[in-house]
Scaffold this motif. Structure first.
Motif, mmCIF file in Angstrom:
data_model
loop_
_atom_site.group_PDB
_atom_site.id
_atom_site.type_symbol
_atom_site.label_atom_id
_atom_site.label_comp_id
_atom_site.label_asym_id
_atom_site.label_seq_id
_atom_site.Cartn_x
_atom_site.Cartn_y
_atom_site.Cartn_z
ATOM 1 N N GLU A 135 5.350 20.854 4.631
ATOM 2 C CA GLU A 135 3.947 20.482 4.601
ATOM 3 C C GLU A 135 3.206 21.135 5.773
ATOM 4 O O GLU A 135 3.820 21.639 6.721
ATOM 5 C CB GLU A 135 3.790 18.964 4.643
ATOM 6 N N SER A 136 1.886 21.107 5.728
ATOM 7 C CA SER A 136 1.084 21.771 6.752
ATOM 8 C C SER A 136 1.220 21.119 8.121
ATOM 9 O O SER A 136 0.819 21.704 9.131
ATOM 10 C CB SER A 136 -0.387 21.801 6.338
ATOM 11 N N SER A 137 1.804 19.928 8.184
ATOM 12 C CA SER A 137 2.030 19.286 9.484
ATOM 13 C C SER A 137 2.946 20.134 10.358
ATOM 14 O O SER A 137 2.865 20.085 11.594
ATOM 15 C CB SER A 137 2.623 17.885 9.298
ATOM 16 N N LYS A 239 -4.057 23.966 4.030
ATOM 17 C CA LYS A 239 -3.933 22.521 3.838
ATOM 18 C C LYS A 239 -4.303 22.115 2.413
ATOM 19 O O LYS A 239 -3.733 21.171 1.855
ATOM 20 C CB LYS A 239 -4.825 21.777 4.832
ATOM 21 N N LYS A 240 -5.232 22.835 1.834
ATOM 22 C CA LYS A 240 -5.738 22.468 0.514
ATOM 23 C C LYS A 240 -4.908 23.047 -0.627
ATOM 24 O O LYS A 240 -4.667 22.379 -1.640
ATOM 25 C CB LYS A 240 -7.185 22.943 0.394
ATOM 26 N N CYS A 242 -1.817 25.280 -0.209
ATOM 27 C CA CYS A 242 -0.406 25.636 0.003
ATOM 28 C C CYS A 242 0.382 24.362 0.264
ATOM 29 O O CYS A 242 0.496 23.893 1.395
ATOM 30 C CB CYS A 242 -0.267 26.612 1.178
ATOM 31 N N LYS A 243 0.927 23.798 -0.815
ATOM 32 C CA LYS A 243 1.652 22.527 -0.736
ATOM 33 C C LYS A 243 3.001 22.642 -1.431
ATOM 34 O O LYS A 243 3.132 23.317 -2.446
ATOM 35 C CB LYS A 243 0.834 21.407 -1.382
ATOM 36 N N ARG A 244 3.967 21.944 -0.867
ATOM 37 C CA ARG A 244 5.319 21.969 -1.430
ATOM 38 C C ARG A 244 5.383 21.153 -2.714
ATOM 39 O O ARG A 244 4.844 20.052 -2.785
ATOM 40 C CB ARG A 244 6.312 21.408 -0.408
ATOM 41 N N ARG A 245 6.042 21.723 -3.710
ATOM 42 C CA ARG A 245 6.259 20.997 -4.960
ATOM 43 C C ARG A 245 7.233 19.841 -4.709
ATOM 44 O O ARG A 245 8.199 19.998 -3.959
ATOM 45 C CB ARG A 245 6.853 21.944 -6.007
ATOM 46 N N ASN A 264 3.964 25.731 -6.150
ATOM 47 C CA ASN A 264 4.857 25.478 -5.012
ATOM 48 C C ASN A 264 4.566 26.452 -3.878
ATOM 49 O O ASN A 264 4.472 27.658 -4.085
ATOM 50 C CB ASN A 264 6.317 25.619 -5.440
ATOM 51 N N CYS A 265 4.405 25.924 -2.666
ATOM 52 C CA CYS A 265 4.115 26.771 -1.516
ATOM 53 C C CYS A 265 4.653 26.091 -0.259
ATOM 54 O O CYS A 265 4.481 24.883 -0.085
ATOM 55 C CB CYS A 265 2.608 27.005 -1.396
ATOM 56 N N PRO A 267 4.088 26.141 3.579
ATOM 57 C CA PRO A 267 3.096 26.677 4.512
ATOM 58 C C PRO A 267 3.666 27.454 5.689
ATOM 59 O O PRO A 267 3.151 28.517 6.049
ATOM 60 C CB PRO A 267 2.345 25.425 4.985
#
Length: 397
Positions: A135-137, A239-240, A242-245, A264-265, A267
């Motif tokens: 995640e973007s965190s 953040k908007k 690129c998120k993991r599936r 699926n992305c 970050p």
């Protein structure tokens, strides 16, 4: 009956109406301008905007006295399980030549009760966040480390490390290697797969031809670290879009099938590389990482298993295997048909300074063979609890 003549409108009244109209039009224009700024981030993504961001934080870059330092940035889940190895590494270094920063779980403190090395005492960030893999965190934690390290103008090189990383050489060699190069070491290549992670909705802020992929374990010069910290354009898009599936969960039945169709992305495998491509900085990079990772075979066969780095255990960390890693002098990037020969100032050098993922047993074997410098085992045997820890380390496979 005679008609009344219309009452003339005073000139002052007309002037007042005109002013009200001007004010109303001005407010309307301001409102629409604010809306455009909010919903159209691409208007700030020009090369000029990146240049202005870099200029803002370059002011005090050379304002320091003494030797330039390497900032070692540890991204840890909680503690540092290989602190005994890194403690020996830093024991054999000149203290003015390095600094240490740790991003750990919020509230976790590094002191004599949680670390075997005094080098890590109180080196944790006070503003750390909860990090979730994929995640973007993860990106935000990296930016926090860089931002804190940039507060010290003497920090001129920045190395991002995981809690399972080990050094392959002593401090003196690594210091000379990194300081000799005026470039950052960033693994970066084209992501050209049909099922690639680029999301069409990233455009036009992030053009597809600027999309890159690579290892998150980077080594940066100061000006490039500043670019990452100053970024206000690329991160919001990541953040908007690129998120993991979500991971495969057969218990969810048909819902699971729907979830697996999501984009699926990951970050942290794209952010820095894409940001630098958009900032026109690729010519200033050595487009390779200095941290070695061995990926599982399933990744090479592209089966249903996820890409995942293999862990080095005690038996794997033998002198022969370590030498094989140190002898690697080039990296081949299949997506670009590019061979990256490892050089510093046109001189051939080993590709890798660090390696991951190492278990505690593997790190102990590396330490006992004095790969990172002279080692005094008695420092781990100061009390019975330390003796028990050492015995556990040596028996770990």
């Amino acid at each position: 009956m005679p008609k009344k003549a219309p009452t003339p409108v005073p000139g002052r009244h007309i002037l007042w109406l005109a002013w009200k109209l001007v004010i109303l039009l001005s407010l309307t224009l301001c409102f629409f301008t604010i809306l455009r700024l909010h919903f159209s981030p691409h208007i700030s993504s020009s090369p000029d905007s990146f240049s202005r961001a870099r200029t803002r934080s370059r002011v005090s870059r050379d304002n320091f006295h003494g030797p330039p330092k390497i900032a070692f940035l540890f991204l840890a889940r909680v503690n540092l399980p290989l602190d005994f190895l890194w403690g020996s590494f830093f024991e054999n270094a000149d203290v003015p030549n390095f600094s240490i920063y740790i991003h750990s779980a919020p509230g976790f403190l590094f002191d004599e009760s949680t670390s075997r090395s005094h080098f890590f005492y109180d080196r944790q960030l006070t503003n750390s966040i909860q990090v979730v893999w994929g995640e973007s965190s993860m990106i935000e934690a990296e930016r926090l480390l860089l931002a804190t390290a940039l507060e010290d103008p003497a920090n001129q090189r920045f190395v991002l490390l995981s809690d399972s990383c080990v050094p392959l050489y002593n401090f003196s060699y690594i210091y000379r290697y990194l300081m000799a190069s005026s470039r950052s070491f960033v693994d970066s290549f084209l992501d050209v797969k049909k099922d690639g992670r680029y999301h069409p909705k990233m455009s036009p802020v992030i053009p597809k031809d600027k999309w890159r992929k690579g290892s998150q374990w980077i080594s940066l010069i100061r000006s490039h670290a500043e670019v990452i910290v100053d970024d206000e354009v690329v991160l919001p898009i990541f953040k908007k879009f690129c998120k993991r599936r979500p991971p495969l969960d057969t218990s969810k039945g048909k819902l699971n099938i729907k979830l697996q169709k999501q984009h699926n992305c990951i970050p942290d495998e794209h952010y820095v590389q894409t940001l630098f491509a958009m900032s026109e900085l690729e010519s200033e990079l050595e487009r390779r990482t200095v941290t070695y990772t061995l990926w599982n075979q399933s990744a090479a066969k592209m089966d249903n298993k996820a890409w995942h780095p293999l862990t080095f255990n005690y038996a794997d960390a033998n002198p022969k295997r370590t030498k094989e890693i140190k002898d690697i002098n080039h990296v081949y990037y299949e997506s670009e048909f590019r061979t990256e020969w490892c050089r510093t100032n046109s001189i051939s050098v080993p590709c890798f300074l660090f390696a991951r993922k190492f278990s505690r047993g593997a790190a102990m074997r590396l330490l006992s063979e004095e790969a990172v410098g002279p080692f005094d085992a008695s420092k781990l045997l100061g009390n019975p609890s330390r003796q028990s820890q050492l015995a556990q380390l040596l028996t770990l496979s």
